[in-house]
Enzyme design. Structure first.
Site, short mmCIF file in Angstrom:
data_model
loop_
_atom_site.label_atom_id
_atom_site.label_comp_id
_atom_site.label_asym_id
_atom_site.label_seq_id
_atom_site.Cartn_x
_atom_site.Cartn_y
_atom_site.Cartn_z
N TYR A 1 42.12 -86.54 78.56
CA TYR A 1 41.07 -87.15 79.37
C TYR A 1 39.74 -86.50 79.02
O TYR A 1 39.69 -85.29 78.82
CB TYR A 1 41.36 -86.95 80.87
N GLU B 1 36.27 -87.78 80.42
CA GLU B 1 35.14 -88.53 80.99
C GLU B 1 33.83 -87.82 80.69
O GLU B 1 33.75 -86.58 80.75
CB GLU B 1 35.34 -88.71 82.49
N ASP C 1 26.46 -110.09 69.41
CA ASP C 1 27.89 -109.77 69.44
C ASP C 1 28.46 -110.09 68.06
O ASP C 1 28.64 -111.25 67.70
CB ASP C 1 28.57 -110.60 70.53
N THR D 1 33.90 -105.50 68.41
CA THR D 1 35.21 -104.87 68.44
C THR D 1 35.33 -104.08 67.14
O THR D 1 34.51 -104.23 66.23
CB THR D 1 36.33 -105.93 68.50
N LYS E 1 38.68 -106.20 64.02
CA LYS E 1 38.76 -107.49 63.33
C LYS E 1 38.44 -107.27 61.85
O LYS E 1 39.20 -106.60 61.16
CB LYS E 1 37.83 -108.49 64.01
N ARG F 1 42.29 -101.27 67.78
CA ARG F 1 41.75 -102.15 68.82
C ARG F 1 40.80 -101.34 69.68
O ARG F 1 41.22 -100.40 70.37
CB ARG F 1 42.87 -102.72 69.68
#
Ligand code: DSN
Length: 429
Positions: free
Chosen positions: A66, A68, A212, A238, A241, A247
């Site tokens: 983790y 953050e 985008d 993303t 692709k 991903r």
């Protein structure tokens, strides 16, 4: 699923059961998926094959962490390695695209877009984007998405006569509605996007311009599509692709917007970043910075043009008449077969595509007139224009005789046979 172990270290070093031993049901599905991805011609334009190196990083112990916050400003101790990974990933991506700032924490493309809304618009304010039936993304303000529900969304379209983006309509609508934020970019558009035209529209009305580039990021990185960097205020994408990473999502922006974007991603929208994904994004950025990636990006387009030409010669009607990028949209109306029936027959024949609406489609989105194809995956395997011609021929046979199961089975065998000659990255079969 032993190959995942072999990818990292000799299996002998493991002191715990493998996936196959712990959970044979899932291990078998993973193995079957690998076989399926190996033996088929994958033409879904948003998919690709991540390399073994990317898969190793994505499957690494960083999934345990983790973190953050941002590097050197975390709410957790134990960030010695994580901080370095995120700094490397962000620096590599900023350099690859020539951007002033990169945030590599968005979980994927939709959260990246949401962070842009959060940074630049308030609920109820006006935003603009390309309509979904014209090839835009749900998160560009379409009504079933939160972006169309929480904001006053005005959609521009493609033109009726040639199905190219209607920049004149976008300008008129922007002048009438004065949006805070304009999204450009698409998920089903086969032509070059004129970012400069959108810049001038945004400037006329004082809007923030977001590009985008999820579909074309690899083409942009490889110089096979013009870049919006230096033109758009903010760029979302993303990473999985055409960019061939894991991903994930990413936002690039000018320095002046870095603080707003970072705050919007965390704590505005997300909790802890997916550090295993961040590690794999760093690897993908390294791979995309190699000279071979430029060749790859150009070959994606070359293959798309060859596949489009092959299909055109066989009488298929292509939206906009062809392609400038990785994507082809076929309108099957003249072949008297709906997109869904064609896509399902093709899948049985080992050719994987997705049914899709075409602009001004009289049919419904779940049973549309079109098929959407793309060449990133086949190009990652080293297939070239000769294979694109073969694929066009197989597609035609299967679409014409979509209920001839003997032909479909024979085609699937021929497809798998061809695939043997083109190793799929990340799949050690
Ligand atoms: N779902 C992606 C695509 O297939 O284009 C876009 O988010």
């Amino acid at each position: 699923m032993e190959y995942r172990h072999a990818m990292t270290q000799p299996i002998i070093q493991w002191r715990e059961p493998s996936l196959a031993e712990t959970d044979p049901e899932i291990a078998e599905l993973v193995a079957k998926e690998a076989r399926y991805e190996h033996d088929t011609v994958r033409l879904i334009p948003s998919e690709n094959y991540a390399s073994r190196a990317v898969l190793e990083a994505a499957g690494s112990v960083f999934t345990n962490k983790y973190s953050e916050g941002y590097p050197r400003k975390r709410y957790y101790e134990g960030q010695q390695q994580v901080d370095q990974v995120e700094e490397i990933a962000a620096a590599r991506m900023a350099k690859l695209f020539g951007a002033e700032h990169a945030n590599v924490q968005p979980y994927s493309g939709s959260p990246a877009n949401l962070a842009v809304y959060l940074a630049f618009a308030k609920p109820g304010e006006t935003i603009m984007g390309l309509a979904l039936p014209s090839g835009g993304h749900l998160t560009h303000g379409w009504n079933v998405s939160i972006t169309g529900m929480f904001f006053k969304s005005v959609a521009y379209n493609v033109r009726k006569d040639n199905h190219l983006i209607d920049y004149d309509q976008a300008r008129e609508l922007a002048k009438e509605h004065r949006p805070k934020l304009i999204f450009c970019g698409a998920t089903a558009y086969s032509r070059i996007i004129d970012f400069q035209a959108f810049r001038s529209i945004a400037d006329e009305v004082g809007a923030i311009l977001a590009a985008d580039i999820a579909h074309i990021a690899g083409l942009v990185a490889g110089g096979a599509h013009p870049s919006p960097v230096g033109i758009a205020d903010v760029i979302t994408t993303t990473t999985h692709k055409t960019l061939r990473g894991p991903r994930g999502g990413m936002i690039l922006c000018k320095k002046e917007h870095a603080k707003a974007i970072d705050k919007a991603v965390f704590p505005g929208l997300q909790g802890g970043p997916h550090n295993h994904t961040t590690a794999a994004i760093a690897v993908a950025a390294h791979e995309a910075a190699q000279p071979a990636f430029k060749t790859y990006a150009h070959k994606i387009v070359e293959n798309a043009k060859a596949l489009a030409a092959g299909l055109s010669e066989l009488g298929y009607s292509l939206v906009t008449g062809g392609t400038d990028n990785h994507l082809i949209l076929i309108d099957l109306t003249n072949k008297n077969i709906p997109g869904k029936i064609a896509a399902k027959a093709l899948d049985r024949a080992g050719i994987v595509a997705n049914y899709n609406t075409v602009p001004f489609d009289p049919r419904k989105p779940f049973d549309p007139s079109g098929l959407r194809l793309g060449t990133p995956s086949v190009t990652s395997r080293g297939m070239g224009t000769a294979e694109m011609k073969r694929i066009a021929g197989w597609m035609d046979q299967v679409i014409q005789k979509h209920d001839d199961e003997a032909l479909i089975t024979r085609t699937a065998r021929e497809v798998a046979d061809m695939c043997k000659d083109f190793p799929a990255p990340g799949i050690p079969i």
